[in-house]
Scaffold this motif. Sequence first.
Motif, PDB file in Angstrom:
ATOM      1  N   PHE A   1       7.417   5.382 -17.252  1.00 23.78           N
ATOM      2  CA  PHE A   1       6.681   4.155 -17.534  1.00 23.78           C
ATOM      3  C   PHE A   1       6.097   3.622 -16.232  1.00 23.78           C
ATOM      4  CE2 PHE A   1      10.257   4.663 -20.408  1.00 23.78           C
ATOM      5  CZ  PHE A   1       9.600   4.704 -21.628  1.00 23.78           C
ATOM      6  N   TYR A   2       4.810   3.881 -16.041  1.00 25.70           N
ATOM      7  CA  TYR A   2       4.105   3.440 -14.839  1.00 25.70           C
ATOM      8  C   TYR A   2       2.634   3.285 -15.200  1.00 25.70           C
ATOM      9  CZ  TYR A   2       2.501   3.166 -10.014  1.00 25.70           C
ATOM     10  OH  TYR A   2       1.929   2.751  -8.824  1.00 25.70           O
ATOM     11  N   PRO A   3       2.078   2.100 -15.079  1.00 27.61           N
ATOM     12  CA  PRO A   3       0.698   1.871 -15.533  1.00 27.61           C
ATOM     13  C   PRO A   3      -0.359   2.629 -14.735  1.00 27.61           C
ATOM     14  CG  PRO A   3       1.553  -0.080 -14.442  1.00 27.61           C
ATOM     15  CD  PRO A   3       2.699   0.879 -14.577  1.00 27.61           C
ATOM     16  N   GLY A   4       0.022   3.308 -13.660  1.00 29.07           N
ATOM     17  CA  GLY A   4      -0.920   4.124 -12.912  1.00 29.07           C
ATOM     18  C   GLY A   4      -1.095   5.510 -13.505  1.00 29.07           C
ATOM     19  N   LEU A   5      -0.306   5.852 -14.509  1.00 28.19           N
ATOM     20  CA  LEU A   5      -0.433   7.142 -15.186  1.00 28.19           C
ATOM     21  C   LEU A   5      -1.383   7.010 -16.362  1.00 28.19           C
ATOM     22  CD1 LEU A   5       3.330   8.245 -15.289  1.00 28.19           C
ATOM     23  CD2 LEU A   5       1.539   9.105 -13.750  1.00 28.19           C
ATOM     24  N   SER A   6      -2.274   7.943 -16.512  1.00 25.02           N
ATOM     25  CA  SER A   6      -3.230   7.869 -17.616  1.00 25.02           C
ATOM     26  C   SER A   6      -2.541   7.944 -18.978  1.00 25.02           C
ATOM     27  CB  SER A   6      -4.290   8.966 -17.491  1.00 25.02           C
ATOM     28  OG  SER A   6      -3.675  10.239 -17.500  1.00 25.02           O
ATOM     29  N   SER A   7      -1.324   8.449 -19.020  1.00 25.67           N
ATOM     30  CA  SER A   7      -0.567   8.524 -20.273  1.00 25.67           C
ATOM     31  C   SER A   7       0.050   7.179 -20.675  1.00 25.67           C
ATOM     32  CB  SER A   7       0.552   9.556 -20.137  1.00 25.67           C
ATOM     33  OG  SER A   7       1.429   9.179 -19.080  1.00 25.67           O
ATOM     34  N   HIS A   8       0.068   6.216 -19.774  1.00 23.91           N
ATOM     35  CA  HIS A   8       0.647   4.901 -20.089  1.00 23.91           C
ATOM     36  C   HIS A   8      -0.247   4.172 -21.085  1.00 23.91           C
ATOM     37  CE1 HIS A   8       2.035   0.757 -19.542  1.00 23.91           C
ATOM     38  NE2 HIS A   8       3.156   1.287 -19.068  1.00 23.91           N
ATOM     39  N   PRO A   9       0.336   3.522 -22.102  1.00 24.46           N
ATOM     40  CA  PRO A   9      -0.490   2.859 -23.121  1.00 24.46           C
ATOM     41  C   PRO A   9      -1.395   1.750 -22.577  1.00 24.46           C
ATOM     42  CG  PRO A   9       1.857   2.461 -23.501  1.00 24.46           C
ATOM     43  CD  PRO A   9       1.755   3.437 -22.388  1.00 24.46           C
ATOM     44  N   ASP A  10      -1.052   1.154 -21.451  1.00 29.57           N
ATOM     45  CA  ASP A  10      -1.879   0.082 -20.886  1.00 29.57           C
ATOM     46  C   ASP A  10      -2.648   0.523 -19.640  1.00 29.57           C
ATOM     47  OD1 ASP A  10      -1.206  -1.838 -22.820  1.00 29.57           O
ATOM     48  OD2 ASP A  10       0.694  -2.238 -21.803  1.00 29.57           O
ATOM     49  N   TYR A  11      -2.829   1.823 -19.487  1.00 24.20           N
ATOM     50  CA  TYR A  11      -3.540   2.349 -18.318  1.00 24.20           C
ATOM     51  C   TYR A  11      -4.950   1.763 -18.188  1.00 24.20           C
ATOM     52  CZ  TYR A  11      -5.923   5.687 -15.260  1.00 24.20           C
ATOM     53  OH  TYR A  11      -6.662   6.262 -14.254  1.00 24.20           O
TER      54      TYR A  11
ATOM     55  N   ASN B   1       0.825  -1.213   0.000  1.00 23.67           N
ATOM     56  CA  ASN B   1       0.000   0.000   0.000  1.00 23.67           C
ATOM     57  C   ASN B   1       0.857   1.260   0.000  1.00 23.67           C
ATOM     58  OD1 ASN B   1      -2.385  -1.451  -0.061  1.00 23.67           O
ATOM     59  ND2 ASN B   1      -2.650  -1.410   2.156  1.00 23.67           N
ATOM     60  N   VAL B   2       1.839   1.318   0.888  1.00 23.88           N
ATOM     61  CA  VAL B   2       2.704   2.501   0.965  1.00 23.88           C
ATOM     62  C   VAL B   2       3.527   2.640  -0.314  1.00 23.88           C
ATOM     63  CG1 VAL B   2       4.669   3.546   2.180  1.00 23.88           C
ATOM     64  CG2 VAL B   2       2.780   2.543   3.485  1.00 23.88           C
ATOM     65  N   GLY B   3       4.132   1.549  -0.765  1.00 21.70           N
ATOM     66  CA  GLY B   3       4.949   1.598  -1.978  1.00 21.70           C
ATOM     67  C   GLY B   3       4.163   2.020  -3.200  1.00 21.70           C
ATOM     68  N   THR B   4       2.952   1.520  -3.326  1.00 20.28           N
ATOM     69  CA  THR B   4       2.111   1.847  -4.475  1.00 20.28           C
ATOM     70  C   THR B   4       1.677   3.308  -4.447  1.00 20.28           C
ATOM     71  OG1 THR B   4       1.348  -0.421  -4.695  1.00 20.28           O
ATOM     72  CG2 THR B   4      -0.062   1.277  -5.633  1.00 20.28           C
ATOM     73  N   GLU B   5       1.236   3.783  -3.290  1.00 24.74           N
ATOM     74  CA  GLU B   5       0.844   5.196  -3.175  1.00 24.74           C
ATOM     75  C   GLU B   5       2.026   6.110  -3.466  1.00 24.74           C
ATOM     76  OE1 GLU B   5      -1.010   5.939   0.622  1.00 24.74           O
ATOM     77  OE2 GLU B   5      -2.421   4.295   0.345  1.00 24.74           O
ATOM     78  N   SER B   6       3.186   5.755  -2.948  1.00 27.37           N
ATOM     79  CA  SER B   6       4.380   6.569  -3.190  1.00 27.37           C
ATOM     80  C   SER B   6       4.808   6.509  -4.647  1.00 27.37           C
ATOM     81  CB  SER B   6       5.526   6.101  -2.277  1.00 27.37           C
ATOM     82  OG  SER B   6       5.211   6.333  -0.925  1.00 27.37           O
ATOM     83  N   ALA B   7       4.752   5.330  -5.264  1.00 26.30           N
ATOM     84  CA  ALA B   7       5.135   5.194  -6.669  1.00 26.30           C
ATOM     85  C   ALA B   7       4.257   6.075  -7.553  1.00 26.30           C
ATOM     86  CB  ALA B   7       5.048   3.733  -7.108  1.00 26.30           C
ATOM     87  N   GLN B   8       2.974   6.143  -7.254  1.00 19.38           N
ATOM     88  CA  GLN B   8       2.064   6.992  -8.035  1.00 19.38           C
ATOM     89  C   GLN B   8       2.510   8.445  -7.952  1.00 19.38           C
ATOM     90  OE1 GLN B   8      -0.709   5.872  -9.905  1.00 19.38           O
ATOM     91  NE2 GLN B   8      -0.776   7.957 -10.690  1.00 19.38           N
TER      92      GLN B   8
END
Length: 167
Positions: free
Chosen positions: A55-65, A32-39
């Motif tokens: 490159f992070y799938p939590g970003l709306s700009s990522h092709p696989d978002y 939970n902490v790592g994911t929130e921080s990574a975002q």
Amino acid sequence: IYFMQNSTGGVLGVQDCWLLLRGLKTLAVRMNVGTESAQRVAEFLEADERVAAVFYPGLSSHPDYALQQVQAEAAGAVLSFDLGSEEAARQFVNHVQLPVFSVSLGAVESILSYPARMSHAAIPEAERLKLGITPGLLRFSVGLEDVDDIIQDFQQALAYTVERSAR
């Protein structure tokens, strides 16, 4: 299966079992902490003009978002970002202070790695480039440090990198 386990030793040792059980007790908190921080780190990096790509799938700009949104509750604690060149990546690594520089993922401490010269060094350069493993790419596994401290550390390393790279 029992014969194979008995003859090859395909079971965990006592110490390994204890470490596994110990790690499972805090897995949810670490994720939970790592994911929130990574975002937050990914959003910071994406907004910084000195960063060529994030490159992070939590970003709306990522092709696989959209796919990630359907398949998972969160995007995880690992991201990659490209600083555009090997020299920029080197300068960043030389000046960032918080993360451990290592080939590893998923620890309580943040870990930064340079795939082109570490985990993927054995892959021929042409193949690495086809896979998106460029000379400026860094991989970051976010740990439990305060995310504002991580961002501040990245900010100072990026500033120094740009100053040095411009010369």
